[in-house]
Motif scaffolding. Sequence first.
Motif, mmCIF file in Angstrom:
data_model
loop_
_atom_site.group_PDB
_atom_site.id
_atom_site.type_symbol
_atom_site.label_atom_id
_atom_site.label_comp_id
_atom_site.label_asym_id
_atom_site.label_seq_id
_atom_site.Cartn_x
_atom_site.Cartn_y
_atom_site.Cartn_z
ATOM 1 N N ALA A 176 4.883 8.822 0.285
ATOM 2 C CA ALA A 176 5.627 9.224 1.482
ATOM 3 C C ALA A 176 5.886 8.031 2.395
ATOM 4 C CB ALA A 176 4.862 10.296 2.246
ATOM 5 N N GLY A 177 5.187 6.931 2.146
ATOM 6 C CA GLY A 177 5.366 5.733 2.968
ATOM 7 C C GLY A 177 4.749 4.534 2.289
ATOM 8 N N TRP A 178 5.190 3.345 2.692
ATOM 9 C CA TRP A 178 4.635 2.102 2.143
ATOM 10 C C TRP A 178 4.268 1.185 3.310
ATOM 11 C CZ3 TRP A 178 7.453 -2.606 2.620
ATOM 12 C CH2 TRP A 178 8.751 -2.460 3.112
ATOM 13 N N TYR A 179 3.189 0.438 3.118
ATOM 14 C CA TYR A 179 2.572 -0.289 4.217
ATOM 15 C C TYR A 179 2.131 -1.682 3.760
ATOM 16 C CZ TYR A 179 2.061 4.531 5.901
ATOM 17 O OH TYR A 179 2.300 5.828 6.283
ATOM 18 N N GLY A 180 1.940 -2.566 4.747
ATOM 19 C CA GLY A 180 1.183 -3.784 4.540
ATOM 20 C C GLY A 180 -0.261 -3.511 4.912
ATOM 21 N N SER A 181 -1.115 -4.521 4.804
ATOM 22 C CA SER A 181 -2.532 -4.299 5.109
ATOM 23 C C SER A 181 -2.728 -3.887 6.568
ATOM 24 C CB SER A 181 -3.345 -5.560 4.789
ATOM 25 O OG SER A 181 -2.892 -6.672 5.549
ATOM 26 N N ASN A 182 -2.108 -4.611 7.493
ATOM 27 C CA ASN A 182 -2.320 -4.307 8.916
ATOM 28 C C ASN A 182 -1.599 -3.035 9.348
ATOM 29 O OD1 ASN A 182 0.069 -6.176 8.639
ATOM 30 N ND2 ASN A 182 0.302 -5.685 10.813
ATOM 31 N N SER A 183 -0.421 -2.770 8.775
ATOM 32 C CA SER A 183 0.293 -1.555 9.192
ATOM 33 C C SER A 183 -0.380 -0.297 8.629
ATOM 34 C CB SER A 183 1.762 -1.621 8.774
ATOM 35 O OG SER A 183 1.915 -1.710 7.376
ATOM 36 N N ARG A 203 14.587 3.471 -2.504
ATOM 37 C CA ARG A 203 15.118 4.764 -2.903
ATOM 38 C C ARG A 203 14.888 5.793 -1.797
ATOM 39 N NH1 ARG A 203 13.632 1.653 -7.321
ATOM 40 N NH2 ARG A 203 15.181 1.669 -9.000
ATOM 41 N N ASP A 204 14.117 6.849 -2.035
ATOM 42 C CA ASP A 204 13.925 7.876 -1.005
ATOM 43 C C ASP A 204 12.769 7.571 -0.053
ATOM 44 O OD1 ASP A 204 16.031 9.397 -1.981
ATOM 45 O OD2 ASP A 204 14.756 10.492 -3.391
ATOM 46 N N LEU A 205 12.062 6.480 -0.280
ATOM 47 C CA LEU A 205 10.963 6.127 0.614
ATOM 48 C C LEU A 205 11.513 5.723 1.981
ATOM 49 C CD1 LEU A 205 8.423 3.954 -1.419
ATOM 50 C CD2 LEU A 205 7.943 6.067 -0.183
ATOM 51 N N VAL A 232 0.866 -1.174 0.000
ATOM 52 C CA VAL A 232 0.000 0.000 0.000
ATOM 53 C C VAL A 232 0.906 1.230 0.000
ATOM 54 C CG1 VAL A 232 -1.902 1.206 1.131
ATOM 55 C CG2 VAL A 232 -1.672 -1.268 1.410
ATOM 56 N N LEU A 233 0.865 2.019 -1.058
ATOM 57 C CA LEU A 233 1.662 3.241 -1.160
ATOM 58 C C LEU A 233 0.773 4.439 -0.869
ATOM 59 C CD1 LEU A 233 3.652 2.259 -4.335
ATOM 60 C CD2 LEU A 233 4.693 2.885 -2.162
ATOM 61 N N CYS A 234 1.191 5.274 0.086
ATOM 62 C CA CYS A 234 0.370 6.402 0.530
ATOM 63 C C CYS A 234 1.155 7.708 0.448
ATOM 64 C CB CYS A 234 -0.085 6.199 1.972
ATOM 65 S SG CYS A 234 -1.203 4.813 2.208
ATOM 66 N N ASP A 235 0.404 8.803 0.316
ATOM 67 C CA ASP A 235 1.040 10.122 0.363
ATOM 68 C C ASP A 235 1.215 10.558 1.814
ATOM 69 O OD1 ASP A 235 -1.428 11.049 1.272
ATOM 70 O OD2 ASP A 235 -1.981 12.003 -0.628
ATOM 71 N N ALA A 236 1.653 11.788 1.998
ATOM 72 C CA ALA A 236 1.951 12.272 3.350
ATOM 73 C C ALA A 236 0.716 12.382 4.220
ATOM 74 C CB ALA A 236 2.653 13.626 3.266
ATOM 75 N N ASP A 237 -0.482 12.425 3.611
ATOM 76 C CA ASP A 237 -1.731 12.487 4.364
ATOM 77 C C ASP A 237 -2.378 11.117 4.512
ATOM 78 O OD1 ASP A 237 -1.665 15.302 4.734
ATOM 79 O OD2 ASP A 237 -2.327 15.554 2.654
ATOM 80 N N LEU A 238 -1.619 10.059 4.247
ATOM 81 C CA LEU A 238 -2.052 8.672 4.384
ATOM 82 C C LEU A 238 -3.164 8.306 3.395
ATOM 83 C CD1 LEU A 238 -0.884 6.464 6.182
ATOM 84 C CD2 LEU A 238 -2.768 6.804 7.765
#
Length: 489
Positions: free
Chosen positions: A154-161, A202-204, A85-91
Amino acid sequence: MDLLLGIDMGTGSTKGVLVDAAGTVIASETVAHAVNLPRPGWAEVDAEGLWWREVCEIAARLTAQMPTGGVLAAMCVSGVGPCLVLCDADLRPLRPAILYGIDTRATAEIASLTQEFGEDAILDRAGTLLSSQAVGPKLEWVYRHEPEVFAGAAGWYGSNSYIAAKLTGEYVMDHHTASQCDPLYATRDFEWNQPWARRICRDLPLPRLVWPSEVVGTVHAEAAAATGVPVGTPVVAGTVDAYSEAFSVGVRHPGDQMLMYGSTMFLVQIIDAYHSDPTLWTTAGIEHGSLALAAGTSTAGSLIGWLQTVTGGAPFDELMAEASRVPPGSEGLLVLPYFAGERTPVFDPQARGVLAGLTLRHGRGHLFRAAYEGISFGIRQILERFDDAHTGTRTVAVGGGLRSPVWAQAVSDITGRVQEVPEQAIGASYGDALLAAIGVGLVPPETDWTKIEREIKPNPETRALYDDLYATWCELYPATKEQVHRLSR
């Protein structure tokens, strides 16, 4: 009364339970859903519109059922995985979540990263060769094919995170999920594999690593308004659903195994020392510093459902009665159950189903028994690889497939293992509730809520027959691989 909220986001539904500190279920809720298959080889979910919405719905329903005097001590959420799951700075998710091994889009990236880092080095450092299960190649795929998405993340996640972040604002990932984000995690060291993680991300920024039973934060006001969960409620990290389910049924000590009977088979075994095998997945476990092996097939119950459809759609009980009347060995009929390719142990997306020994005397019952036996031969093949790391000492069986007595008995007869069936196998959400209770110190870390209801024991009279058939079954895949690959093309 202290209460725990556990929620699991599965492939086909989101389930939640409200339990007390003794493991007694106070209430439960389920919302069915489906994954999106927009293209061949793609499998996605709308993380905000489906996962977050259903977590909010389940949480609101369950908190509304809290008994008078009840206090929500903690909550924990698990989900399918590993996912991206790739999200911006506002999730805000920038694209649909890319799912686990059923999403096979990153084939070229798997090959290029394997060539770049080296197969032996990946196996040694990550514990698992790159496959469609790995998150690293999927990050690389987004970078190559959707550069604007990658640049905006701005961040990458799994389903639970992702859900933990929505609840608390914290950017974390549990060690087990991270260990399935190959090749970004050094499983032997329980830490990010910094050079490779930096190369792919990279920058993530990399999420802060936590163990599944750790408190990562508390529910903030915005999340409380959406879920009905009180502000300040502790949130425990959680993990991938299959491992939470294994934890829920007491699979916690070296040699303990879980067999999950479902649309596919998923197997977990706890080990006491680092062990890598190119045909298995080596991962961090649930408890601090623990290790596990895992394996998964591409079909199981889904093959039985397909057979039921193509043979006329007779009621399940009628089909099981027919299969029960067929003698063990299906009178010389063998099935390779690779109808959707295969994951463990051959990792061959071009593998296909094979029926060998079919004659005019074989009927519908033979097909069903042979399919169950073929699935069970595959389970034996996996368990023998597990034994190379640590001999299995206890096998716990869970999942909807247990309602087929033919299947469950075939597994015990073919593998020679006694299977323990829990009295209450609710699933991963129950394990989440236990992780929540442990995380806030409501119960000791060694607490196990499992009660075994019955055992499925192997029939010694079928052992010699199945040993002989197993040897032949093992020869079928290599003997037909070249021809099947030509057909799949």
